[in-house]
Scaffold this active site. Structure first.
Site, PDB file in Angstrom:
ATOM      1  N   GLY A 131       0.835  -1.203   0.000  1.00 47.83           N
ATOM      2  CA  GLY A 131       0.000   0.000   0.000  1.00 47.83           C
ATOM      3  C   GLY A 131       0.860   1.238   0.000  1.00 47.83           C
ATOM      4  N   ASP A 242       3.184  14.342  -7.486  1.00 55.90           N
ATOM      5  CA  ASP A 242       3.447  15.765  -7.253  1.00 55.90           C
ATOM      6  C   ASP A 242       2.299  16.632  -7.759  1.00 55.90           C
ATOM      7  OD1 ASP A 242       5.898  15.662  -5.951  1.00 55.90           O
ATOM      8  OD2 ASP A 242       6.948  15.318  -7.848  1.00 55.90           O
ATOM      9  N   ILE A 339     -21.870  22.283  15.076  1.00 59.98           N
ATOM     10  CA  ILE A 339     -22.685  23.509  15.008  1.00 59.98           C
ATOM     11  C   ILE A 339     -24.136  23.167  14.636  1.00 59.98           C
ATOM     12  CG2 ILE A 339     -23.024  25.646  13.650  1.00 59.98           C
ATOM     13  CD1 ILE A 339     -19.953  26.008  13.749  1.00 59.98           C
ATOM     14  N   GLU A 365      -3.601   8.420  -2.033  1.00 54.55           N
ATOM     15  CA  GLU A 365      -2.427   9.113  -2.599  1.00 54.55           C
ATOM     16  C   GLU A 365      -1.400   9.492  -1.535  1.00 54.55           C
ATOM     17  OE1 GLU A 365      -3.025  11.329  -6.037  1.00 54.55           O
ATOM     18  OE2 GLU A 365      -5.090  10.634  -6.126  1.00 54.55           O
TER      19      GLU A 365
END
Ligand SMILES: Cc1cc2nc3c(=O)[nH]c(=O)nc-3n(C[C@H](O)[C@H](O)[C@H](O)COP(=O)(O)OP(=O)(O)OC[C@H]3O[C@@H](n4cnc5c(N)ncnc54)[C@H](O)[C@@H]3O)c2cc1C
Length: 384
Positions: A131, A242, A339, A365
């Site tokens: 992984g 990237d 909230i 990722e």
């Protein structure tokens, strides 16, 4: 230094936002979630308007924009709806590997249909036993005449059930030292004999997406499907990260902003103890914290995208953007539920879904821990 988006970038942002406002209906989203259906009709419309693959050059169906412009679209889509937004942002997942390293023929064959809404891609890197660490893979591709024979299993592969093709990272030289120098990417098309896709079980969020196991049993792939040079696959995937990690960070940013929008609106409307929630200082402080976290994340995400578009590859910055934006999305969505009180726990109020969808941005990722390893490695000057 200029922190202002250009007028063209603002226009893209406005167009994406108004498309999402018009097309991402809350009821439709809940229905798609319930039925685990990918929003294909909305994807097609987004393609017709040029939102998908906006960062491809024009000859491959795109508009020649960069990662920053793509991030603005992803952010706007996820802000309106975390589920539909993520689906649209991953419809062309990993196609950038073809864009950057593929042959002219591959770019024409695979990228143009994506921009027309006629194809969806998948990127298959993860395996059951590999992984976070994909430096060695059990999935092998062995040359046989003018073909490669692929054997092995990939898991957690997004879009698997609906993808027309997958970019598969394989071990092409099991004896390479280090092992990652013996990996290559190959394109496998849907329906190839021996290529099977199985849907994995129920998951926490991203319920409109298909998350699958892919198995390869003597799958024959023509040599033209090798992407770039042999044994460069690992490096291609790292370079892809990237760019793609900025996209995941943009998903997280949009999800955070969307959860905030809903919390603010709710706090302005709901009354308890004779005053609106927004009048309690506690609520104001929560909102102030959330908005500050989001603004910080936005600075990092835009900077990472802009940096990439300048041709500066900086994995440290990309990892920072992904790590921070992912955390902010989870924390802001969690506070948005708070909230909303009990209503925040209910599906119709959306914030619980935003929370569940936010969680994956800290996992896929590269997990938060892997991003930290990248950042720390760059800081201490670690090689490799
Ligand atoms: C919904 C979903 C969609 C996905 N889509 C795709 C896809 O399209 N394509 C694809 O290829 N993959 C995909 N993935 C897989 C995803 O990228 C992996 O799950 C992720 O990279 C982590 O791998 P793993 O699950 O094997 O966890 P592991 O690697 O086993 O990690 C387990 C834990 O150990 C930690 N850990 C591991 N190594 C280190 C280390 N060196 N230092 C510190 N901590 C460490 C991790 O951070 C994590 O907390 C998807 C996953 C999900 C859940």
């Amino acid at each position: 230094m200029d922190f202002e988006l250009s007028s063209e970038q603002k226009e893209i942002q406005r167009a994406a936002s108004s498309f999402a406002q018009g097309e991402f209906d809350r009821e439709v989203a809940l229905e798609l979630e319930r039925n685990h259906q990918f929003p294909l009709a909305i994807l097609k419309k987004a393609c017709n308007l040029g939102f998908i693959g906006i960062h491809y050059p024009q000859e491959y169906g795109g508009q020649g924009y960069g990662v920053l412009e793509n991030s603005l679209i992803v952010e706007a889509f996820c802000r309106k709806d975390s589920g539909i937004g993520v689906c649209l942002s991953i419809a062309n997942f990993s196609s950038e590997i073809i864009l950057r390293f593929g042959s002219e023929a591959q770019k024409k064959r695979y990228l143009i249909p994506i921009t027309r809404g006629e194809a969806i891609s998948a990127g298959a890197f993860t395996e059951p036993d590999h992984g976070s660490d994909i430096t060695f893979l059990n999935t092998s591709a062995v040359r046989e005449g003018s073909h490669y024979l692929i054997n092995g299993t990939k898991t957690f592969i997004s879009n698997g059930r609906i993808a027309n093709f997958a970019i598969v990272l394989c071990q092409t030289d099991p004896l390479a030292k280090p092992t990652y120098r013996g990996q290559s990417t190959l394109i496998v098309e849907k329906g190839a004999p021996g290529f099977d896709v199985t849907e994995l079980g129920e998951k926490m969020g991203l319920k409109m997406t298909s998350t699958t196991e892919m198995s390869f049993d003597q799958v024959r792939v023509p040599e033209e499907n090798l992407v770039g040079p042999l044994h460069r696959g690992f490096y291609q995937v790292l370079e892809f990260f990237d760019e793609s990690r900025v996209m995941v960070a943009a998903q997280a940013l949009g999800i955070a902003q969307g959860a905030f929008d809903r919390a603010l609106e709710y706090a302005k409307g709901r009354e308890q103890f004779g005053q609106k929630l927004v009048e309690f200082q506690v609520t104001q402080h929560k909102l102030a914290d959330m908005a500050t976290q989001i603004e910080g994340a936005r600075c990092l995400v835009y900077k990472a995208g802009w940096n990439f578009d300048q041709g500066r590859i900086d994995p440290k910055l990309t990892s920072m953007a992904k790590m921070v934006a992912g955390r902010v999305a989870v924390e802001v969505a969690q506070e948005a539920i708070q909230i909303h009180g009990g209503y925040g726990y209910m599906l119709e109020y959306e914030v619980e879904r935003f929370y569940r969808d936010a969680r994956i941005t800290e996992i896929y990722e590269g997990t938060r821990e892997i991003q930290k390893n990248t950042i720390a490695g760059a800081l201490i000057g670690k090689k490799g």
